[in-house]
Enzyme design. Sequence first.
Site, mmCIF file in Angstrom:
data_model
loop_
_atom_site.group_PDB
_atom_site.id
_atom_site.type_symbol
_atom_site.label_atom_id
_atom_site.label_comp_id
_atom_site.label_asym_id
_atom_site.label_seq_id
_atom_site.Cartn_x
_atom_site.Cartn_y
_atom_site.Cartn_z
ATOM 1 N N GLU A 120 0.914 -1.390 0.105
ATOM 2 C CA GLU A 120 0.107 0.179 0.080
ATOM 3 C C GLU A 120 1.163 0.740 0.080
ATOM 4 O O GLU A 120 1.853 1.587 1.062
ATOM 5 C CB GLU A 120 -0.698 0.014 1.349
ATOM 6 C CG GLU A 120 -1.556 1.390 1.049
ATOM 7 C CD GLU A 120 -2.908 0.898 2.554
ATOM 8 O OE1 GLU A 120 -2.047 0.401 3.432
ATOM 9 O OE2 GLU A 120 -3.722 1.432 2.401
ATOM 10 N N LYS A 197 -9.539 2.341 -2.219
ATOM 11 C CA LYS A 197 -10.011 1.327 -1.064
ATOM 12 C C LYS A 197 -11.100 2.228 0.046
ATOM 13 O O LYS A 197 -11.409 2.936 -0.082
ATOM 14 C CB LYS A 197 -8.344 2.023 -0.250
ATOM 15 C CG LYS A 197 -8.441 1.783 1.377
ATOM 16 C CD LYS A 197 -7.559 2.347 1.844
ATOM 17 C CE LYS A 197 -7.129 1.995 3.606
ATOM 18 N NZ LYS A 197 -5.659 2.217 3.701
ATOM 19 N N CYS A 234 -5.436 -2.594 2.167
ATOM 20 C CA CYS A 234 -5.661 -2.291 3.289
ATOM 21 C C CYS A 234 -6.887 -3.032 4.637
ATOM 22 O O CYS A 234 -7.554 -3.854 5.228
ATOM 23 C CB CYS A 234 -4.434 -1.492 3.904
ATOM 24 S SG CYS A 234 -3.972 -2.171 6.344
HETATM 25 N N1 LIG Z 1 -3.455 0.973 6.175
HETATM 26 C C1 LIG Z 1 -4.484 1.104 6.798
HETATM 27 O O1 LIG Z 1 -5.724 0.811 6.209
HETATM 28 N N2 LIG Z 1 -4.041 0.303 8.412
HETATM 29 C C2 LIG Z 1 -4.964 0.195 8.758
HETATM 30 C C3 LIG Z 1 -4.553 -0.468 10.228
HETATM 31 C C4 LIG Z 1 -5.235 -2.220 9.908
HETATM 32 O O2 LIG Z 1 -6.038 -2.403 9.672
HETATM 33 O O3 LIG Z 1 -4.127 -2.850 10.617
#
Ligand SMILES: NC(=O)NCCC(=O)O
Length: 391
Positions: A120, A197, A234
């Site tokens: 990401e 996203k 993510c």
């Molecule tokens: N990049 C992201 O969405 N991180 C959030 C933390 C997670 O979902 O582990």
Amino acid sequence: MNHFNFHDLEECLNKHIPANDLGEVKRLLFGRSDDHAIELHSETLQLAEKYNFDARGYAFTAEEEEFRKPRIVRIAAVQNSIVKPTTETVAVQRDALHEKISKIIQAAAASNVNILCLQEAWTMPFAFCTREKLPWINFAEDPEHGPTTTFLRKLAHRYKMVIISPILERDTDHGDQLWNTAVVISDSGNYMGKHRKNHIPRVGAFNEASYYFEGNTGHPVFETRYGRIAVNICYGRHHPQNWMMFGLNGAEIVFNPSATTAGISDPIWLIEARNAAVANNYFTVAINRVGTECFKNEFTTGNGKAARHEIGPFYGSSYVSAPDGTRTPCLSRDRDGLLIAEVDLNLCRQLKDYWTFRMTQRLAEYGAGLTRAAQVDYIPQIIKEKEKPTS
Ligand SMILES: NC(=O)NCCC(=O)O
């Protein structure tokens, strides 16, 4: 325990579990007891040695079928740390990452990888924790014509490789908005499209909501030369409906490029993408960055703790899961890595036939239930014990 005294789960099991128990421990943890490692090309291994990253490969097979030929595809995940200090200019930081990743893609190509996904927001530090706009928003690029897509299109064409490139997007056609976006480049080097996203975190230091909104591109599946692929970025991995929609649209492989840190999510990391592979009868590829990233100005995390300069450690641990629930061992928690999996996409339908989830899924029932649950006046269906008459 210091997270960086613990590098690698598999290595630890191999070292400490008695030999006669190891097979059963692995069957319960990974879905299989045998070592399904494959040999990678010597050029891959040489590049890995020279540029200081791990390179590992595994195979997932399927049953032979009478009417369909095997559909063997090599997929890859790349995990990496940033290269330059975050105080360098945006161009210096981004170009250094381009340079690092070009070597890893070259190594993947040497072992005939067909589809590769980067982590990401791979062109930048995960600076959203700072909540500061500058200079981080200057990493945003046009998804079709920006410097990163232009750079990767050449590599995709050269290596006949589909490349998924998650970046920070600037949409100049629609009010200059920012998005967290994955760009899909075909094996002929053409821009195929993008996915934004779908779920934006509001947890820990992940202050991304200060920069961009939830995506508006739905759940696209990209029909590539090597198979039907999708990207669940993510935090979307915590939402089973997000995974499900990619499955309903026909995905055979769903990549999950991530940036997540030890303490926040590592206990659930190994089950989420694996569970999605089982529930949706497709392959999943979970990818996380490595390293700790430091910023000039301190920031707080809204948890009562002192302000700090650092986010991390990001714990890597990228892995691939198959629709039968088996998974590869993870890449390490703290080193750059290239994970290659040779998969037979016929396994997706074989597992559909075995479990019959689509037939038993009752989509219409849940569709109606979810519509009701989303109403402001929804009354949860809770049954309470009737009050006993007092005597
Ligand atoms: N990049 C992201 O969405 N991180 C959030 C933390 C997670 O979902 O582990």
